[in-house]
Every structure is written in C-alpha cells, then in structure tokens.
Design a protein around this motif. Structure first.
Motif, PDB file in Angstrom:
ATOM      1  N   SER A 315       0.818  -1.196   0.000  1.00 35.13           N
ATOM      2  CA  SER A 315       0.000   0.000   0.000  1.00 35.13           C
ATOM      3  C   SER A 315       0.854   1.249   0.000  1.00 35.13           C
ATOM      4  CB  SER A 315      -0.878  -0.064   1.244  1.00 35.13           C
ATOM      5  OG  SER A 315      -0.968   1.168   1.846  1.00 35.13           O
ATOM      6  N   LEU A 316       0.349   2.304  -0.608  1.00 28.09           N
ATOM      7  CA  LEU A 316       1.063   3.586  -0.586  1.00 28.09           C
ATOM      8  C   LEU A 316       0.898   4.229   0.775  1.00 28.09           C
ATOM      9  CD1 LEU A 316      -0.038   4.982  -4.031  1.00 28.09           C
ATOM     10  CD2 LEU A 316       1.822   3.454  -3.469  1.00 28.09           C
ATOM     11  N   SER A 317      -0.325   4.224   1.256  1.00 32.04           N
ATOM     12  CA  SER A 317      -0.542   4.697   2.615  1.00 32.04           C
ATOM     13  C   SER A 317      -0.858   3.450   3.421  1.00 32.04           C
ATOM     14  CB  SER A 317      -1.703   5.664   2.653  1.00 32.04           C
ATOM     15  OG  SER A 317      -2.816   5.039   2.081  1.00 32.04           O
ATOM     16  N   GLU A 318      -0.673   3.514   4.710  1.00 30.76           N
ATOM     17  CA  GLU A 318      -0.847   2.292   5.494  1.00 30.76           C
ATOM     18  C   GLU A 318      -2.298   1.847   5.461  1.00 30.76           C
ATOM     19  OE1 GLU A 318       1.696   0.961   5.618  1.00 30.76           O
ATOM     20  OE2 GLU A 318       2.921   2.749   5.473  1.00 30.76           O
ATOM     21  N   THR A 319      -2.475   0.539   5.507  1.00 28.33           N
ATOM     22  CA  THR A 319      -3.818   0.021   5.381  1.00 28.33           C
ATOM     23  C   THR A 319      -4.023  -1.041   6.444  1.00 28.33           C
ATOM     24  OG1 THR A 319      -5.380  -0.998   3.881  1.00 28.33           O
ATOM     25  CG2 THR A 319      -3.092  -1.622   3.583  1.00 28.33           C
ATOM     26  N   GLU A 320      -5.022  -1.857   6.283  1.00 25.78           N
ATOM     27  CA  GLU A 320      -5.284  -2.867   7.301  1.00 25.78           C
ATOM     28  C   GLU A 320      -5.486  -4.225   6.626  1.00 25.78           C
ATOM     29  OE1 GLU A 320      -8.490  -4.325   8.246  1.00 25.78           O
ATOM     30  OE2 GLU A 320      -9.932  -2.689   8.036  1.00 25.78           O
ATOM     31  N   PRO A 321      -5.413  -5.322   7.409  1.00 29.16           N
ATOM     32  CA  PRO A 321      -5.309  -6.637   6.787  1.00 29.16           C
ATOM     33  C   PRO A 321      -6.539  -7.083   5.992  1.00 29.16           C
ATOM     34  CG  PRO A 321      -5.343  -6.798   9.198  1.00 29.16           C
ATOM     35  CD  PRO A 321      -5.245  -5.358   8.865  1.00 29.16           C
ATOM     36  N   ARG A 322      -7.682  -6.440   6.212  1.00 31.67           N
ATOM     37  CA  ARG A 322      -8.850  -6.768   5.388  1.00 31.67           C
ATOM     38  C   ARG A 322      -8.655  -6.252   3.968  1.00 31.67           C
ATOM     39  NH1 ARG A 322     -10.484  -6.447  10.295  1.00 31.67           N
ATOM     40  NH2 ARG A 322     -12.049  -7.842  11.130  1.00 31.67           N
ATOM     41  N   VAL A 323      -7.867  -5.182   3.841  1.00 33.35           N
ATOM     42  CA  VAL A 323      -7.603  -4.597   2.524  1.00 33.35           C
ATOM     43  C   VAL A 323      -6.348  -5.222   1.908  1.00 33.35           C
ATOM     44  CG1 VAL A 323      -7.088  -2.435   1.317  1.00 33.35           C
ATOM     45  CG2 VAL A 323      -8.647  -2.440   3.287  1.00 33.35           C
ATOM     46  N   SER A 324      -5.310  -5.403   2.734  1.00 30.68           N
ATOM     47  CA  SER A 324      -4.041  -5.900   2.187  1.00 30.68           C
ATOM     48  C   SER A 324      -4.153  -7.363   1.752  1.00 30.68           C
ATOM     49  CB  SER A 324      -2.922  -5.747   3.213  1.00 30.68           C
ATOM     50  OG  SER A 324      -3.249  -6.382   4.435  1.00 30.68           O
ATOM     51  N   GLY A 325      -4.992  -8.170   2.460  1.00 26.86           N
ATOM     52  CA  GLY A 325      -5.092  -9.602   2.154  1.00 26.86           C
ATOM     53  C   GLY A 325      -5.443  -9.873   0.700  1.00 26.86           C
ATOM     54  N   PRO A 326      -6.556  -9.320   0.187  1.00 26.65           N
ATOM     55  CA  PRO A 326      -6.910  -9.569  -1.209  1.00 26.65           C
ATOM     56  C   PRO A 326      -5.848  -9.081  -2.191  1.00 26.65           C
ATOM     57  CG  PRO A 326      -8.812  -8.756  -0.004  1.00 26.65           C
ATOM     58  CD  PRO A 326      -7.639  -8.645   0.927  1.00 26.65           C
TER      59      PRO A 326
END
Ligand SMILES: Cc1cc2nc3c(=O)[nH]c(=O)nc-3n(C[C@H](O)[C@H](O)[C@H](O)COP(=O)(O)OP(=O)(O)OC[C@H]3O[C@@H](n4cnc5c(N)ncnc54)[C@H](O)[C@@H]3O)c2cc1C
Length: 439
Positions: A315-326
């Motif tokens: 991610s460019l900005s930090e994200t969370e595992p529900r978003v990063s997983g897919p």
C-alpha cells in the motif's frame, strides 16, 4: 501488480492475526506491581529487547522488560521467519561511504548474524523449526538475472557467500512458476517459526531471572543524575540504565530515535492448506523465496509444508489486513495461477523500521542504549545485535560491533511521519511494473 478479485478470497474462518499465533498463543504473563527500581529497564519485548535482556540478566543485573502490548506484540511474532544476512547496501557502496575496512566489517556482521542465530537456537535448545533452507532470489526481468549472476561471479575477496545461479530453464526445480527469469540460491539462508523463536527467547529470559511485563507502555522519561525515572502505564520505575528496543514502533518517548527510523507497514497472508502434490510442484525444494522487485515479495512454505506464507508491501498509505489480504492474494495468484482459487486463512501486518542509510544501528546516546533500523530484515540481526547491545550495557568487550559509531542519520524536517514515502513507493511500483514488462 495486483488486480482485485471480488468477493475477497478469505476463508470463512479467516483470522486477522498472525498465522504464528495459532501455534504459539500470546503469552500470559503476570502483570502485577512494578518494582520501584531496577538496574536495567528494557523498553520493547521483541528479539532486540529479549536478546539484550538475556545477556544483562545473566550478567547479574536486575532486569525489567516492558512492552506496550503483549510480550512480542511487534514484528518479532509477525514476520516471515526468513533469516538472511540482513545488510542491504553492498560492499562497494559501503566502502564508498565508510572505507574498505569498515565496509568489510559491516558485511561480516550480516554474515555473523545469520550464523549466530543457528548456533544460538542450538545452544539454547529453542525448538523453532530452524532450518537452513536456502533462499531462491528470483529475477523479475532478464536484466536483473544478468545482474544477479554478475554479482555472484564477482563477490568481494574474503566476503564470499555460498551461492549459485539458476537459469530460467531450470527454474521449475526451485519454484513452480514462469513468472521469473531465473535467479540465485543463497545456500546458507535459513527459516524459523518466528513465534516459536520469540517464545523460546522469552522463556530463557524469564529463567535468567528477568521480569517481563506486558501492557505497560513507557510514556515519559527523565534523567536524574546518572539514572532515569520512567513513567509507565503501571506506574513509575527508576533504572540505572535503559535499553530502547522499539524499532518500527518507536514513538514520542524517544524523539531523537524517532527522527532516525522510518516506520513502514509490511503485510502477510497465509493460504489454506494445499494438496501435498501442489506444494511439491510449487515449492519443490521448500526454500524461502524473495524477488528483485524494489517493492519486494517474500514467501515460503509454512513449517509443516502445507501452506504458502506470502508477504510484501502492498500500500502507498498504510492500510489494514482486510484490505491488504486480497491485494497480496492477487499478487500470489499471478506467480502461481494454479492456486488462484485457494483462500486466505490469515492476513496480518506489522511495522518495520527503515533508516536513511539502509543500515541497522546500535549505540548509546545520552544514556539510552539502542539497536534498531533493520530495514525489514531483523530476524537474525535483531537477535544478534540485541545480544551485542546487552554485552555493551554490561561493559563487555565482546559487545563491540562494526556498526558502532556509524553515524545515525536523519533528514531536515523529518519528525517520524514519513510523508515522503507514498510517492517513492508509487514510483518504485511503477518502475517494477515497467521493468517486469520490459522483456
Ligand atoms: C509482516 C512482516 C514480515 C517480516 N518478515 C521478515 C523476515 O522474513 N525476515 C526478517 O529478517 N525480518 C522480517 N521482518 C522484520 C523483523 O520482524 C523485525 O526486523 C524484527 O522483528 C525487529 O525486532 P525488534 O525486537 O527490534 O522490534 P519489534 O519486535 O517490533 O518490537 C518492538 C516492541 O516495542 C514495543 N514498544 C514500542 N514503544 C513502546 C513503549 N513506549 N513502551 C513499551 N513498549 C513499546 C512494541 O509494542 C513492540 O512489541 C518482518 C516484519 C513484518 C512486520
């Protein structure tokens, strides 16, 4: 790389906690009242803090380790468990900056950290599935393959490591994919179960007589003569010496250090179990894997050989595992299209610490002893440098390292919020994509 799939490829019982925590649940430690005074207070209970505490407690000093979360809340129980030589800049670059002798010393410290971890877990009898698996470092375009091959053929004298090239025609013996253009195997690189490694270190630290208190953030600190008073979520504690072992979680408590580390999110997924034949086809040698992209992917089989654990920066900005997983799943599916329908069982993240010179740093400033800035590769190095740091706190000669007194840089206006990161990751991702299609 990633194209999002819809619906998200999560298993119905997906967990947004590290895969490792299933096997090694977060330790239940007594919280109780803090001692009023100790010889040494260690802030942060990851590999750095525990390795330092082990030396210090065995050296006979009363030692208290505190952590804002559970013991090992940070990266030390969240990582991929890949053990490498850690030092990112090559010898030529280091020699340009620091002179040939210091450069050789720094490169050797990387090699020492890798060898040391194997010796440490054996000597301490820590059962953590340590295995010298070898790393397949894959080229994402032909030019990178040429560069890797050249680098292996021209290793600096006296600093050679065991490695061999694997041309694209032989790649399937290493990895069941056509997504790469060959690569290099670093034969001595290893893997561990990072949660087990942390648990083993924690047990040794407790056996050595140190106390480890979770959910006890240090919130303030003042120096009084030769010692410190530290405010924590559980009251005050006085300490003669302080170890700061907060790496990617370094905060306002230590502003000088905060200006020198760049916290970056790193993300991982675990797949559901795959058929043994699929694992044998995709990862026949059960090696750890990384690739030459600037925004790197790193992956490996789980210690039981049934799943793939896949990590990267998504991610460019930090994200969370529900978003990063897919997103990670989409990238994994491009490398191994045959498992595109396999779902994610775990998705998680942690914060690593980069530095402006891409080196880890160890030292002492105004009475605070620190080691940090492993630039995403700290399994071996944090444990090794933490040990050296503990020896330095005890005033022992064996604590000296080639990284001592390498200046710890910051940049004007940098206060710990990496505003410059999003554009640079965007640029690197674009460059990786271009280089990947530049065939
Ligand atoms: C997803 C992921 C994958 C990775 N993969 C690899 C890999 O395969 N190989 C590799 O070599 N490295 C890898 N790393 C990096 C590696 O895990 C780290 O470099 C290493 O664990 C750093 O250890 P540490 O003890 O210095 O920091 P950490 O383990 O992060 O510990 C720092 C601790 O400090 C605590 N803390 C912070 N502030 C305070 C405060 N004020 N008071 C009390 N406590 C505080 C935090 O709660 C935290 O527990 C990965 C990291 C991540 C996140």
């Amino acid at each position: 790389m990633h194209q999002l799939v819809n619906p998200p490829p999560f298993a119905p019982d997906v967990k947004f906690t590290p895969y490792w925590w299933d096997r090694t649940p977060r330790p239940a430690l007594p919280e109780g009242k803090l001692p009023g005074a100790v010889d040494v207070l260690v802030i942060g209970s990851g590999y750095t803090g525990l390795a330092a505490a082990l030396q210090i407690a065995r050296g006979g000093r009363s030692t208290l380790v505190i952590d804002a979360g559970d013991a090992g809340f940070g990266c030390s129980t969240r990582n991929g468990g890949q053990v490498s030589t850690s030092v990112k800049p090559g010898f030529a670059e280091l020699a340009r900056r620091h002179g040939a002798e210091r450069a050789a010393g720094i490169v050797r410290e990387g090699q020492n950290s890798l060898a040391w971890l194997g010796e440490f877990v054996a000597a301490e009898r820590i059962e953590c599935d340590f295995r010298i698996a070898g790393r397949f470092h894959a080229a994402h375009n032909p030019a990178q393959y040429e560069m890797l091959a050249r680098r292996i053929a021209t290793q600096p004298k006296g600093l050679e490591v065991a490695a061999h090239v694997v041309p694209r025609a032989e790649q399937h013996a290493e990895l069941g994919t056509d997504a790469y253009y060959g690569g290099v195997v670093y034969e001595r690189h290893a893997c561990v179960d990072p949660g087990r490694l942390h648990q083993g270190m924690l047990e040794r630290v407790l056996e050595a007589g140190a106390r480890v208190v979770p959910h006890c953030a240090a919130t303030g600190m003042r120096r009084e003569g030769a010692s410190f008073t530290v405010e924590t979520a559980r009251g005050q504690v006085a300490a003669r010496q302080i170890v700061v072992a907060t790496n990617g979680y370094t905060g306002a408590l230590t502003p000088w250090l905060r200006r020198r580390v760049i916290p970056i999110g790193s993300y991982m997924i675990a797949t559901e179990e795959l058929a043994p034949e699929a694992m044998a086809r995709l990862m026949p040698r059960r090696r750890i894997v990384s690739d030459t992209r600037k925004v790197v992917y790193y992956y490996r089989p789980s210690p039981d050989g049934r799943r793939i654990l896949f990590g990267g920066r998504v991610s460019l900005s930090e994200t969370e595992p529900r978003v990063s997983g897919p997103r990670l799943h989409a990238d994994l599916s491009q490398i191994f299209p045959e498992i595109a329908s396999v779902r994610i069982s775990h998705s998680w993240l942690g914060f690593v610490a980069y530095t402006f010179d891409q080196l880890m740093h160890i030292g002492e400033r105004e009475g605070l002893h620190y080691a940090m800035g492993y630039c995403g590769a700290g399994v071996g190095m944090a444990s090794y440098l933490g040990t050296r740091l503990g020896q330095q706190v005890l005033g022992r000669a064996e604590g000296a390292t080639a990284l001592d007194e390498v200046g710890f840089q910051t940049r004007p206006f940098y206060r710990g919020n990496p505003w410059f990161l999003a554009p640079s990751v965007f640029y690197y991702r674009w460059r990786d994509r271009r280089a990947g299609s530049d065939r």
